[in-house]
Design a protein around this motif. Sequence first.
Motif, mmCIF file in Angstrom:
data_model
loop_
_atom_site.group_PDB
_atom_site.id
_atom_site.type_symbol
_atom_site.label_atom_id
_atom_site.label_comp_id
_atom_site.label_asym_id
_atom_site.label_seq_id
_atom_site.Cartn_x
_atom_site.Cartn_y
_atom_site.Cartn_z
ATOM 1 N N SER A 24 65.770 86.324 -47.259
ATOM 2 C CA SER A 24 65.257 87.093 -48.269
ATOM 3 C C SER A 24 65.867 86.679 -49.473
ATOM 4 O O SER A 24 65.096 86.353 -50.641
ATOM 5 C CB SER A 24 65.541 88.786 -48.160
ATOM 6 O OG SER A 24 65.194 89.104 -49.513
ATOM 7 N N GLN A 25 66.941 86.153 -49.555
ATOM 8 C CA GLN A 25 67.909 85.385 -50.578
ATOM 9 C C GLN A 25 67.008 84.345 -50.965
ATOM 10 O O GLN A 25 66.800 84.046 -52.285
ATOM 11 C CB GLN A 25 69.073 85.242 -50.337
ATOM 12 C CG GLN A 25 70.080 86.616 -50.186
ATOM 13 C CD GLN A 25 71.477 86.228 -49.667
ATOM 14 O OE1 GLN A 25 71.888 85.078 -49.558
ATOM 15 N NE2 GLN A 25 72.303 87.315 -49.422
ATOM 16 N N SER A 26 66.565 83.374 -49.917
ATOM 17 C CA SER A 26 65.958 82.075 -50.360
ATOM 18 C C SER A 26 64.579 82.334 -51.001
ATOM 19 O O SER A 26 64.159 81.850 -51.916
ATOM 20 C CB SER A 26 65.733 81.484 -49.181
ATOM 21 O OG SER A 26 65.024 80.476 -49.268
ATOM 22 N N LEU A 27 63.870 83.499 -50.338
ATOM 23 C CA LEU A 27 62.440 83.775 -51.048
ATOM 24 C C LEU A 27 62.484 84.438 -52.446
ATOM 25 O O LEU A 27 61.448 84.277 -53.214
ATOM 26 C CB LEU A 27 61.614 84.866 -50.007
ATOM 27 C CG LEU A 27 61.533 84.546 -48.794
ATOM 28 C CD1 LEU A 27 60.707 85.239 -47.796
ATOM 29 C CD2 LEU A 27 60.497 83.156 -48.768
ATOM 30 N N ARG A 28 63.840 84.990 -52.897
ATOM 31 C CA ARG A 28 63.749 85.480 -54.207
ATOM 32 C C ARG A 28 63.567 84.316 -55.231
ATOM 33 O O ARG A 28 63.278 84.699 -56.681
ATOM 34 C CB ARG A 28 65.101 85.950 -54.411
ATOM 35 C CG ARG A 28 65.286 87.325 -53.656
ATOM 36 C CD ARG A 28 66.238 88.365 -54.347
ATOM 37 N NE ARG A 28 66.701 89.466 -53.582
ATOM 38 C CZ ARG A 28 67.728 89.381 -52.594
ATOM 39 N NH1 ARG A 28 68.861 88.697 -52.612
ATOM 40 N NH2 ARG A 28 68.003 90.474 -51.907
ATOM 41 N N ALA A 29 63.789 83.285 -54.908
ATOM 42 C CA ALA A 29 63.753 81.762 -55.645
ATOM 43 C C ALA A 29 62.229 81.753 -56.250
ATOM 44 O O ALA A 29 61.753 81.097 -57.006
ATOM 45 C CB ALA A 29 64.080 80.784 -55.212
ATOM 46 N N ASP A 44 58.175 77.376 -47.743
ATOM 47 C CA ASP A 44 59.197 78.510 -47.987
ATOM 48 C C ASP A 44 60.193 78.334 -46.904
ATOM 49 O O ASP A 44 61.497 78.523 -47.190
ATOM 50 C CB ASP A 44 58.462 79.946 -48.279
ATOM 51 C CG ASP A 44 57.710 79.868 -49.407
ATOM 52 O OD1 ASP A 44 58.166 79.483 -50.340
ATOM 53 O OD2 ASP A 44 56.525 80.234 -49.073
ATOM 54 N N ILE A 45 59.637 78.148 -45.658
ATOM 55 C CA ILE A 45 60.671 78.040 -44.644
ATOM 56 C C ILE A 45 61.544 76.713 -44.710
ATOM 57 O O ILE A 45 62.720 76.621 -44.458
ATOM 58 C CB ILE A 45 60.038 77.930 -43.264
ATOM 59 C CG1 ILE A 45 59.311 79.318 -42.726
ATOM 60 C CG2 ILE A 45 60.739 77.391 -42.128
ATOM 61 C CD1 ILE A 45 60.365 80.277 -42.660
ATOM 62 N N ASN A 50 66.745 74.209 -45.902
ATOM 63 C CA ASN A 50 67.580 73.400 -46.847
ATOM 64 C C ASN A 50 68.647 74.179 -47.589
ATOM 65 O O ASN A 50 69.731 73.495 -47.679
ATOM 66 C CB ASN A 50 66.648 72.676 -47.958
ATOM 67 C CG ASN A 50 65.756 71.577 -47.342
ATOM 68 O OD1 ASN A 50 65.744 70.980 -46.424
ATOM 69 N ND2 ASN A 50 64.481 71.539 -48.047
ATOM 70 N N ARG A 51 68.443 75.464 -47.823
ATOM 71 C CA ARG A 51 69.380 76.078 -48.640
ATOM 72 C C ARG A 51 70.608 76.367 -47.629
ATOM 73 O O ARG A 51 71.621 76.347 -48.140
ATOM 74 C CB ARG A 51 68.737 77.252 -49.015
ATOM 75 C CG ARG A 51 69.884 78.368 -49.815
ATOM 76 C CD ARG A 51 68.984 79.640 -50.022
ATOM 77 N NE ARG A 51 70.051 80.882 -50.389
ATOM 78 C CZ ARG A 51 70.861 81.112 -51.294
ATOM 79 N NH1 ARG A 51 70.669 79.978 -52.463
ATOM 80 N NH2 ARG A 51 71.651 81.890 -51.513
#
Length: 488
Positions: A24-29, A44-45, A50-51
């Motif tokens: 979820s933190q990654s998708l907030r970008a 997005d995956i 990568n994150r």
Amino acid sequence: MTRVRSRSASSHAQQHLNGLAKLSQSLRARPDHGLEMAALSRADIENFLNRMSFLQANGHFTLNTRRAYLMKARNALREARAMGLTRPGSPMAGLPDDFVITRRDIPKAAEPSEEGQDLPPEILRQLCSHLDRFEEMCCRELRVAVEIIIDTGRRPDEICRLDLDCLTRDGQGKPVLVYSNWKEERIGRELPVHESTAALIRAQQERVRTRFPGRPASGLVLLPTGQQNPNGAKSYDSNYLSCQHRDWVEAIPDLHLDDGTVFDKEKVFPYAYRHSYAQRHADNRVPIDVLAELLDHDSYESTRCYYRVKQVRLREAVDKVTQMQFNRHGERVWGAVTSFLDAERTRRAIGSVVAPFGTCSEPTNVAAGGGACPLRFRCVGCDHFSTDVSYLPELRAYLDDLLRTRERLRAMTEADDWARAEAAPSEEEIRRVRRLVRRVTENIDQLTDDERDQIQQAAAIVRKTRQGFLGMPRIRQPLPDLRPERPA
């Protein structure tokens, strides 16, 4: 939904929530903050992967933690699809099929340390000598927990949650510990234990009954906590045990190996006692099927992770033993060599095969994997044969067998002379083997006491690798006796 039904169910659920939280933190970008299900994609995956790689590289968490987050997020997405949550009208309706974490996206686990997690015997002895300090720092119950873990090799959680009536007897009257394998959801497992361990448990049972008089045994635990526990049904938590154990280890004096080296206290934790239990039994040649049963493992592969001959120790041992290598005449082969190059080790490994009392480099026999000796394994009569100090017990046993066979055949009266002559070992072979044993023993006798001890330890390590098959201990055999042979 987690299928775990033990008390650790909440922990499993929390792990899945943590994995989804990272996703979820990654998708907030994203411009839509990841709220538009249908707009999500494989890209997005990739950003998420990568994150996670970036955070690991910058020390935010370890590789194992990164793998755990990815696996839990992957499981959550897979289970959501299996439960139909992506159908129209469901909470995840419209989620694209390519929004998925595949098995290939999960990084490989780190290679296990060659060092292993078992504690050397001398370290265990020093720890046990400081258990009184542990009891002074916390309580009697946690000391008993540590002692039982050391004795039985059970997981800390399994010992902390023992019922009061956890001790029984088998058909022969031997003590048996009754515990539950919460990790694999196996309830009521049985483990044979020593009488000393049984006495420890019985003493603790008496303490609990004295502390909670009148309470039925079925409602009591063996290690009741001292806080908010009026009925004696609440056990100490294994995490609390680990914290108290860490404080104790840091408080006691430095731990030293036999060679005087200070042992790293970070390697001393409750679960290490389970590995030490496995290593003790493996060192005593307990077969792997028995060891797997003792550890309550379904797979031998799981059991092999708990013991092994460490490669660094093995290499050092091979170097020491090979320095005491002899040809068939009892002459030192590598007397001036102190260390071998990797290429030399490899050449020697592929250019020889194991013989009954050493190694053979005869090309035909090597090509056949040791099964085509042209001399029918008369090794002491062949220049392709060599041996080392780790084979000394076998050489002595072979000499004794030759002598017994010779005397037994001489005493036979029901066989023809030619048959006894064909079956009897030759006097020359007996003489050659006796000379080889004598010269190996003389070379060992010329060493200092310290050098002799090092050679004996190295020989024991090398012998351990010969007793196994694919890492499995099989046969109990004596350690090499490097004392000078007594005259007949």
